[in-house]
Every structure is written in C-alpha cells, then in structure tokens.
Design a protein around this motif. Structure first.
Motif, short mmCIF file in Angstrom:
data_model
loop_
_atom_site.label_atom_id
_atom_site.label_comp_id
_atom_site.label_asym_id
_atom_site.label_seq_id
_atom_site.Cartn_x
_atom_site.Cartn_y
_atom_site.Cartn_z
N CYS A 1 0.83 -1.20 0.00
CA CYS A 1 0.00 0.00 0.00
C CYS A 1 0.87 1.26 0.00
O CYS A 1 1.83 1.36 0.76
N THR A 2 0.54 2.19 -0.87
CA THR A 2 1.23 3.47 -0.92
C THR A 2 0.22 4.61 -0.78
O THR A 2 -0.98 4.43 -1.02
N VAL A 3 0.72 5.78 -0.42
CA VAL A 3 -0.14 6.96 -0.21
C VAL A 3 0.32 8.08 -1.12
O VAL A 3 1.52 8.34 -1.24
N VAL A 4 -0.62 8.72 -1.79
CA VAL A 4 -0.31 9.91 -2.58
C VAL A 4 -1.08 11.08 -1.98
O VAL A 4 -2.19 10.94 -1.49
N ARG A 5 -0.46 12.22 -2.03
CA ARG A 5 -1.04 13.44 -1.46
C ARG A 5 -1.83 14.19 -2.53
O ARG A 5 -1.34 14.40 -3.64
N VAL A 6 -3.05 14.57 -2.19
CA VAL A 6 -3.92 15.31 -3.11
C VAL A 6 -4.33 16.61 -2.44
O VAL A 6 -4.95 16.60 -1.38
N GLU A 7 -3.97 17.74 -3.04
CA GLU A 7 -4.36 19.04 -2.49
C GLU A 7 -5.76 19.40 -2.98
O GLU A 7 -6.06 19.32 -4.17
N LEU A 8 -6.61 19.80 -2.05
CA LEU A 8 -8.00 20.10 -2.36
C LEU A 8 -8.32 21.57 -2.11
O LEU A 8 -8.06 22.08 -1.02
N PRO A 9 -8.90 22.25 -3.09
CA PRO A 9 -9.36 23.62 -2.84
C PRO A 9 -10.42 23.63 -1.74
O PRO A 9 -11.15 22.64 -1.55
N PHE A 10 -10.55 24.72 -1.03
CA PHE A 10 -11.49 24.82 0.08
C PHE A 10 -12.92 24.40 -0.30
O PHE A 10 -13.57 23.70 0.48
N PRO A 11 -13.45 24.81 -1.47
CA PRO A 11 -14.85 24.45 -1.76
C PRO A 11 -15.11 22.95 -1.87
O PRO A 11 -16.26 22.52 -1.78
N ASP B 1 -16.61 40.13 3.07
CA ASP B 1 -16.94 39.07 2.10
C ASP B 1 -15.86 38.99 1.03
O ASP B 1 -15.61 39.96 0.31
N ARG B 2 -15.21 37.83 0.96
CA ARG B 2 -14.15 37.63 -0.04
C ARG B 2 -14.06 36.15 -0.39
O ARG B 2 -14.00 35.31 0.50
N ARG B 3 -14.08 35.80 -1.67
CA ARG B 3 -13.96 34.41 -2.09
C ARG B 3 -12.50 33.98 -2.02
O ARG B 3 -11.63 34.63 -2.58
N VAL B 4 -12.26 32.88 -1.30
CA VAL B 4 -10.90 32.35 -1.18
C VAL B 4 -10.97 30.84 -1.45
O VAL B 4 -11.75 30.13 -0.84
N THR B 5 -10.16 30.35 -2.37
CA THR B 5 -10.23 28.95 -2.76
C THR B 5 -9.14 28.10 -2.12
O THR B 5 -9.24 26.87 -2.12
N ASP B 6 -8.10 28.73 -1.58
CA ASP B 6 -7.03 27.97 -0.94
C ASP B 6 -6.26 28.90 -0.01
O ASP B 6 -6.57 30.09 0.12
#
Length: 321
Positions: A126-136, A227-232
């Motif tokens: 078993c191996t693990v890969v890292r996945v970065e996810l935007p906030f939404p 109010d400000r949209r921020v995705t990461d």
C-alpha cells in the motif's frame, strides 16, 4: 454447507441501513430503491433465521437485540473478507490522502515519509499519494470518491462521511498585513483581535469558516465580516496582504512570514483539533490502516505550535449529521 451461506451484499446493505437509520436515506446512499433494500434485509433475515429490524414511523427503524448483536459481528466479518481479498490479489494499493490546498509541504502534521513507513508495516503493498483540495471541495471530496481519506482541522459534516479525531491540536494565530497598525504588535488578546474586520467566504462550509473568524470568541453573526472568495491558503494570504481584513489561521500550517504579512500570537485562543475523514461505507482494511497510521505519526514532530493530546480511543468518531 447451506447453513454457511451468507449474502455479503445484504450484510453490507444492512450496516448502511443501521448507519442511516432510515430506509429512504439508506436506499439513496446505496443507489437502489427502498423496496430493493427491504428485500435485501428480508433475504438476510431468512439466511440468519431471525428478525433484525422492525419498521418504525416515517421510515425509521427499530433494531432488534439479534440485529444489534449481528451488526457488531458483521463489521468484523466484512473487514476480514476485505483483508482476505487483498491477500489473494496481492496487488499494489494506492490511497489518496487529501489535504487543504496550499498547506506547506513540510509540517508536523504532514510527515508523509513517516506515514508511508507506518502504513507499510501492516500493508506492504500500500502506498499513499497526497492530493491538495481547494477549500470548496473539502466537504464533498471524500463522499464523492475524489480522495479516500482527508486530514483537516475542523470536522467535515456530510451524511456519507465519518470524522475521527486525531491526537493533535494546533494553536490559532492572527494574520495581518504588514501595513496594518498591529503588524508589529507580536501578541494580542483574542477578544481584541476578534473585533477587527475579518475575512469571510460565505460560500465555504460553515464549520470550516467559523474556526477562522473566531466564532467561539463571539458569534460570527456579530463579527465585522469582509466578504471575499478564497479557494485555498494562498488566496487567504493574498487577501490579507491587501490590508482590507485580517484572519485567524493555524500556526501548524503557516509558511514563513514575507514582506506582505505578519503573524500575531492570539492570547487566550483555544487550539483547533485535527480530524481525519473517511467514507462511512468504505470499510477497506487499507483505509482503516491509513487512519491508524495517521493516529500514530501525526504530531510526532510537534513544536510549540502543535501539541499532542492524550491518545484518542480508536472507536471515537463523529457521526455524520
């Protein structure tokens, strides 16, 4: 040998029914009709020769004593079946571990080398890969199958997701522009900081935003929200650097200061517990092993900004709401 026949699909469906506590929700979760789910449960009852559930009002259910006893044993049964399949197949398994986008590559909470070593002790293939996810996508990524496991600060509330607390918490700090009057303050009372105009994205999950606008200090509805949209994380830093608002964040995931922003210690701020989220219906032993590996290694390189609590019992979890 007929007495040993047991339909594992029916067993798995029965556990989902208990988790949802409602025929309609369980059938939707399984992508089948409610009558089809009823037939599965009835087939399982015939195989076991006992009643497992009784229908209650409005589609809810009442679990019999036999059903409760079988549910405990069934979870172990399905885990052993999954392990047996993995042993027979002996093929590499890749698990996707999600983290909020913009998190630093080196952090006491993100020691991927130690995590991979710990996981290989029980599952060598078993191996693990890292996945970065935007906030939404933080609330839905696990439920939608985009990642298998998610590590985050606030818990993820989704009916198809279960959150487990991790044995680590992070100190919250304040983030301001270098042009802000408090840029050189170093330390500030959290109540005073909470009175400043604070960055807020109403499109993001409420449980996520409340941590960063200090809802536990005073209700978010009483805050001066910008109010400000921020995705990461990078978008948050950029918005703060403009100087129109400040934000609280986690010291454990802060990159070094630069010319655009300063970090303030928040005197009196409560730490934020970290959580790991998995799909409720995902009972693969590899996923369970990854959760246990995270429990073992998270916070192993703790600094003053991250402190490790007493070990969290394995069965301790937050149910979907």
């Amino acid at each position: 040998m007929a007495d040993l026949d047991l339909d594992l699909v029916c067993v798995s469906s029965f556990l989902v029914l208990l988790q949802e506590n409602h025929y309609g929700r369980a059938s939707a979760h399984l992508s089948i009709t409610s009558p089809a789910l009823t037939k599965r449960v009835q087939r399982l009852e015939r195989q076991l020769r006992c009643r497992l559930v009784e229908r209650g009002p409005s589609g809810t259910l009442v679990v019999t004593d036999a059903g409760a006893r079988f549910a405990c044993a069934a979870q172990t049964l399905l885990a052993e079946v999954s392990a047996a399949r993995a042993a027979v197949e002996s093929r590499p398994v890749v698990l996707r571990l999600g983290i909020p986008s913009g998190s630093p590559s080196r952090s006491p909470l993100m020691n991927f080398n130690a995590l991979a070593r710990e996981l290989r002790r029980s599952h060598p293939c078993c191996t693990v890969v890292r996945v970065e996810l935007p906030f939404p996508r933080l609330r839905t990524a696990v439920a939608d199958g985009e990642v298998d496991v998610l590590v985050t600060g606030p818990p993820v509330w989704h009916r198809a997701t279960t959150c487990h607390p991790l044995p680590a918490s992070a100190v919250r700090v304040g983030l301001v522009s270098t042009r802000h009057p408090l840029a050189d303050a170093g330390t500030i009372d959290v109540e005073e900081f909470a009175d400043l105009p604070m960055l807020y994205d109403p499109s993001l999950p409420r449980e996520w935003m409340e941590v960063f606008v200090l809802d536990d200090v005073r209700p978010a509805r009483e805050a001066r929200l910008v109010d400000r949209r921020v995705t990461d994380t990078r978008a948050v830093f950029g918005a703060v650097a403009e100087g129109s608002a400040v934000v609280a964040t986690l010291a454990a995931v802060m990159p070094p200061e630069d010319r655009s922003r300063r970090t303030l210690q928040l005197r009196g701020a409560t730490p934020v517990e970290f959580h790991v989220a998995t799909r409720t219906a995902d009972r693969r032993t590899t996923v369970q092993a990854l959760v246990e590996a995270l429990r073992t290694v998270v916070g192993a390189g703790a600094t003053d900004d991250v402190w490790v609590r007493r070990p969290v019992p394995v069965g301790n979890r937050l149910l979907p709401r």
